[in-house]
Design a protein around this motif. Structure first.
Motif, short mmCIF file in Angstrom:
data_model
loop_
_atom_site.label_atom_id
_atom_site.label_comp_id
_atom_site.label_asym_id
_atom_site.label_seq_id
_atom_site.Cartn_x
_atom_site.Cartn_y
_atom_site.Cartn_z
N MET B 86 0.85 -1.19 0.00
CA MET B 86 0.00 0.00 0.00
C MET B 86 0.89 1.25 0.00
O MET B 86 2.11 1.18 0.14
N ALA B 87 0.21 2.41 -0.10
CA ALA B 87 0.90 3.68 -0.37
C ALA B 87 2.21 3.92 0.42
O ALA B 87 3.25 4.16 -0.19
N ALA B 88 2.15 3.85 1.76
CA ALA B 88 3.32 4.25 2.55
C ALA B 88 4.52 3.34 2.26
O ALA B 88 5.64 3.82 2.03
N ASP B 89 4.28 2.01 2.24
CA ASP B 89 5.38 1.09 1.96
C ASP B 89 5.89 1.26 0.53
O ASP B 89 7.08 1.14 0.26
N LEU B 90 4.95 1.55 -0.36
CA LEU B 90 5.33 1.72 -1.75
C LEU B 90 6.27 2.92 -1.92
O LEU B 90 7.28 2.85 -2.62
N ARG B 91 5.94 4.02 -1.23
CA ARG B 91 6.83 5.19 -1.25
C ARG B 91 8.20 4.81 -0.72
O ARG B 91 9.22 5.22 -1.26
N ASP B 92 8.19 4.02 0.34
CA ASP B 92 9.44 3.60 0.95
C ASP B 92 10.30 2.79 -0.03
O ASP B 92 11.50 3.03 -0.19
N ILE B 93 9.66 1.87 -0.72
CA ILE B 93 10.40 0.98 -1.63
C ILE B 93 10.90 1.78 -2.84
O ILE B 93 12.06 1.65 -3.24
N ILE B 94 10.05 2.62 -3.40
CA ILE B 94 10.48 3.42 -4.54
C ILE B 94 11.53 4.44 -4.11
O ILE B 94 12.48 4.72 -4.83
N GLY B 95 11.37 4.95 -2.89
CA GLY B 95 12.41 5.84 -2.33
C GLY B 95 13.76 5.15 -2.26
O GLY B 95 14.79 5.76 -2.54
N SER B 96 13.75 3.87 -1.94
CA SER B 96 15.04 3.16 -1.83
C SER B 96 15.72 3.06 -3.20
O SER B 96 16.95 3.12 -3.29
N ILE B 97 14.92 2.95 -4.27
CA ILE B 97 15.52 2.93 -5.62
C ILE B 97 16.19 4.28 -5.91
O ILE B 97 17.32 4.34 -6.42
N ARG B 98 15.50 5.36 -5.53
CA ARG B 98 16.06 6.69 -5.77
C ARG B 98 17.33 6.94 -4.96
O ARG B 98 18.31 7.49 -5.46
#
Lengths: 245, 245
Positions: B86-98
């Motif tokens: 869901m949203a919060a974890d997704l931001r976290d995971i995509i943030g880790s790519i960045r």
């Protein structure tokens, strides 16, 4: 049967809204690419012609790219959360985040060139330098155009061939670097302007690197695997002067 | 009741495997951060001391960061596909790519400094320049350390304060830029080495930019919204010389 029909319609509707979401990303990236290409062309034209008005235009265009990147990033997260896409689409969506980041950086490079127009203006620019910079910019522009074609046609072959051609840009950058040093040594009054031209050349070389990054992302999107890590991402001027020790 | 129990156990098991997946990303990024910090320290030490062996070490460390970034990117896509976060974890995971991409670029900058060690070696480096470069590197290193703390503590306040301090790095970079130009003008024999030092200073300034990028990502991860776009990402040396026209 009625029920079946309406469920089919629902499925078709869902797929098409999903496709629209994906198409939104593709379209925004194509727009970003067009703006980035134009910024590169205009920044170099402004530099060569000492055109302050054109350089201001490039500087303000950069804000458009910044906004577009943010918008693509936010939309990508929304799409993933809403659609829970499977592997291939997921690669595509995450690839769009990466490509948008590279294009935003291309805009930064063009803006940085544009900001040097005033500092370089008034310097007698030897034809050889101008021709070198123009040539470098043309090559980078070609790389950028082709990599955006590779993205819209999802062609791993094209992406892989672009990545190999970055060497040509590096070779021209290296020869420009040497010429600029020579020109500084001949007349110390050229030092400030030539330093700015050095950074301009470096910015164009980095645009080539970003095109290469995009080529790698396109390859990944369309095949699911990474290109091997054999390309040297760094420039070759780092040892200029070392041989004379 | 038995059924309930085993379903609870299953849920706990699933959550914990998911947590492990997320922890994997956090741990790998912390490792990348540690390597990037060390590469920056060692590249500047190699430059200041003309230490060719240390510069070689930095150059080969860069491959480790390249691999880590690729690994984080692949793992992130796998986690999203498998867990449909869901949203919060997704931001976290995509943030880790960045963040991984920014840290990989920090490694590229340090490698680029290390590659200039030979070209600069042998030049009489005035104490003032060396002190300036050291100071610039220290500030960038502090930014990098703090932004990695902000990431592991998910602190938007810390992230936001780091982003504001990038100005200090820019100011020191600008004064170094001017000093290097002066030094070149005083003695044209310094031109080649000073040009390399200019690019080293620029690389350190860009490491500060990457720390700022990471700060923005941490803010986004922890709040779901973007920091306003007020920071000037560009350096201020682009107009040096323009005032003299």
């Amino acid at each position: 049967m009625n029920e079946n029909n309406s469920s089919n319609q629902l499925a078709a509707h869902t797929v098409s809204a999903y496709d629209e979401d994906l198409q939104f990303l593709v379209r925004r990236i194509a727009e970003m690419g067009g703006i980035a290409e134009r910024m590169l062309e205009e920044s170099v034209a402004a530099l060569v012609n000492g055109d302050a008005a054109l350089s201001q235009k490039v500087i303000s265009d950069d804000l458009v790219l910044d906004d577009a990147e943010r918008q693509i990033g936010e939309k990508a997260v929304l799409i993933i959360a809403k659609r829970q896409p499977m592997a291939a689409d997921l690669r595509d969506i995450i690839g769009s985040i990466r490509i948008a980041a590279d294009l935003e950086r291309v805009g930064d490079m063009a803006k940085n060139i544009a900001k040097r127009v005033l500092a370089v203006h008034g310097m007698a620019q030897p034809k050889k330098l101008v021709r070198g910079l123009d040539h470098l910019a043309e090559l980078a522009l070609t790389q950028l155009k082709e990599v955006l074609d590779a993205y819209s046609s999802r062609s791993p072959e094209l992406a892989s061939s672009i990545r190999q051609r970055d060497d040509e840009i590096d070779a021209i950058y290296t020869s420009l670097f040497r010429e600029l040093l020579t020109y500084m040594m001949e007349d110390p009054r050229n030092i400030t302007a030539c330093t700015h031209l050095l950074f301009c050349a470096k910015n164009i070389e980095r645009i080539g690197d970003h095109a290469t990054n995009i080529a790698e992302t396109v390859y990944y999107i369309s095949t699911g695997s990474q290109l091997s890590n054999e390309r040297p991402k760094d420039d070759e001027t780092t040892s200029v002067g070392a041989e004379e020790e």
